[in-house]
Design an enzyme around this catalytic site. Structure first.
Site, PDB file in Angstrom:
ATOM      1  N   ASP A  69       3.049  -5.232  12.798  1.00  0.00           N
ATOM      2  CA  ASP A  69       2.035  -4.398  12.146  1.00  0.00           C
ATOM      3  C   ASP A  69       2.473  -2.931  12.203  1.00  0.00           C
ATOM      4  OD1 ASP A  69      -0.229  -3.888  10.688  1.00  0.00           O
ATOM      5  OD2 ASP A  69      -1.575  -3.816  12.405  1.00  0.00           O
TER       6      ASP A  69
ATOM      7  N   ASN B  64      -6.211  -0.840  13.842  1.00  0.00           N
ATOM      8  CA  ASN B  64      -7.191  -1.691  13.174  1.00  0.00           C
ATOM      9  C   ASN B  64      -6.512  -2.992  12.762  1.00  0.00           C
ATOM     10  OD1 ASN B  64      -9.570  -2.556  12.070  1.00  0.00           O
ATOM     11  ND2 ASN B  64      -9.485  -1.237  10.271  1.00  0.00           N
TER      12      ASN B  64
ATOM     13  N   ASN C   1       0.816  -1.218   0.000  1.00  0.00           N
ATOM     14  CA  ASN C   1       0.000   0.000   0.000  1.00  0.00           C
ATOM     15  C   ASN C   1       0.847   1.264   0.000  1.00  0.00           C
ATOM     16  OD1 ASN C   1      -1.389  -2.106   2.216  1.00  0.00           O
ATOM     17  ND2 ASN C   1      -2.675  -1.506   0.497  1.00  0.00           N
TER      18      ASN C   1
END
Length: 426
Positions: free
Chosen positions: A314, A287, A95
């Site tokens: 993460d 999230n 991303n």
């Protein structure tokens, strides 16, 4: 160059020296000698109390932000943060801007990491621009060096896309990674849906949003797997950053049925619950969201019994402009490369041997990598650490460009001392 590790306890189940305290001499990027005592001059000496050594740690989920968002992070700062946290290999999400969906973008990461102590292994996008509508050229990307396929921060919402991806990747033994979230259920959510979100007046992200997609994906995996004649040992589908008790239960049941599935959790999910958001600290906005005590207990149990294969950072850097806002306007994410081991060692309730497997052999197996071992003549890809050292994490310990972490001021047990890889020491 010569590097000498003095009196280190070897943690490597594949090594004949496992659990033994030895000196290790590294010459020109290889382990040249392992012995009780090595009395030899070296360019770099690593010594101290209670030192342990394992093969280099692997992080399966890092948002590099480079190219496109270099104000938050760049590849140099990713490597510094990773090395500080004990990682010699990181898997980066696609991303970025542009999205990692071409052979040139794969080459960009691979070329950069050649001169770094940290190996960067890019995961490529499943769908163009991670929009979930049309496939990328996955076969070409696989041959170019993509280690896995994922839309990263974006869940694969299209069931047909997910099924066809499983069918497409299976012959080449490719790994599909998906973050399980039913996006319409989670839309506009800010935190875990429950009593706390109601009291705080915030839209919640229900556990059902995660569990529904896991149920769907497991059903599709079972369907796809039933159609192949040659069964492979490696997992074909990997769930990234699960967070609920029911998710652990569903994956445990799927593994018991023999489905080729695996999963990981973010280390920070072991620490906080939705009740910790009462002060609206945007550093706690992640999230999947922090959930309940019961969910944490299930995650700990899943780590212990092997349902959860790996622990990840993460790592998702966000600058001040993205975090210093009202809670509902702030971006999701925290940085985690520097703290993953310390958090997991402090809160994960695992033996050091089992914890290290979640950072080394397990993720290496998921990525189809040749697993290193600590033996003479093998490449020196190592992490040196003290699992019992208590220390306080401060801003000075942050190597990332961004500072979005809730752990400043926390006391941890377990600290990284050094990493060794490609004849480099950091």
């Amino acid at each position: 160059m010569k590097t000498l590790l003095k009196s280190v306890k070897i943690i490597d189940a594949k090594s004949d020296y496992n659990s033994q305290i030895k000196d290790i001499l590294i010459e020109d990027g290889k382990i040249s000698r392992i012995a009780d005592l090595i009395d030899e001059k070296a360019d770099k000496l690593i010594e101290g109390e209670n030192l342990h050594v394992s093969t280099g740690w692997i992080d399966l989920r890092v948002s590099p932000k480079d190219p496109g968002y270099e104000s938050k992070e760049d590849l140099s700062s990713v490597c510094r943060a990773a090395a500080a946290g004990g990682f010699t290999t990181v898997v980066t999400l696609p991303n970025t801007k542009p999205v990692v969906q071409t052979k040139e973008s794969i080459a960009y990461y691979k070329g950069f990491s050649k001169t770094q102590v940290v190996d960067i292994l890019p995961a490529a996008a499943v769908t163009k621009n991670c929009e979930g509508k049309d496939f990328t050229e996955m076969l070409d990307l696989h041959h170019a060096g993509a280690v896995a396929f994922t839309d990263g921060d974006h869940p694969l919402w299209n069931a047909d896309i997910l099924l066809k991806t499983l069918q497409y990747l299976y012959p080449i033994d490719g790994l599909l990674m998906n973050r399980p979230e039913e996006t319409t259920l989670a839309m506009f959510g800010q935190m875990h849906e429950g009593i706390e979100s109601t009291l705080l007046g915030m839209k919640g992200i229900p556990s059902t949003a995660e569990e529904l997609i896991i149920m769907r994906d497991l059903k599709l995996l079972e369907y796809a797997y039933s159609q192949v004649s040659e069964k492979k040992e490696n997992p074909a589908l990997h769930f990234s950053t699960i967070s609920t008790a029911r998710a652990v239960e569903l994956i445990r049941e799927a593994k018991a049925k023999g489905l080729p599935v695996s999963c990981d959790i973010a280390a920070h999910q072991l620490v906080f619950t939705d009740a910790d958001l009462k002060e609206f600290d945007t550093n706690l906005k992640v999230n999947p969201p922090f959930r309940t005590v019961a969910d944490i207990e299930a995650l700990v149990a899943g780590l212990a019994d092997g349902t959860i294969d790996a622990i990840v950072s993460d790592h998702n850097p966000q600058d001040e402009e993205s975090k210093n806002l009202e809670f509902d306007m702030a971006d999701f994410g925290i940085i985690g490369l520097e703290t993953t081991f310390a958090v997991a060692n402090t809160y994960g309730q695992l033996s050091i041997e089992k914890l290290i497997s979640k950072l080394t052999t397990n993720p290496a197996g998921l990525l189809r990598l040749t697993s290193n071992t600590i033996t003479e003549e093998s490449p020196a890809n190592l992490t040196v650490f003290n699992p019992d050292l208590e220390w306080i994490f401060t801003e000075k310990d942050i190597r990332s460009k961004s500072k979005n972490t809730p752990f400043v001021g926390h006391t941890f047990k377990g600290k990284v001392v050094a990493v060794v890889n490609k004849n480099l020491v950091a």
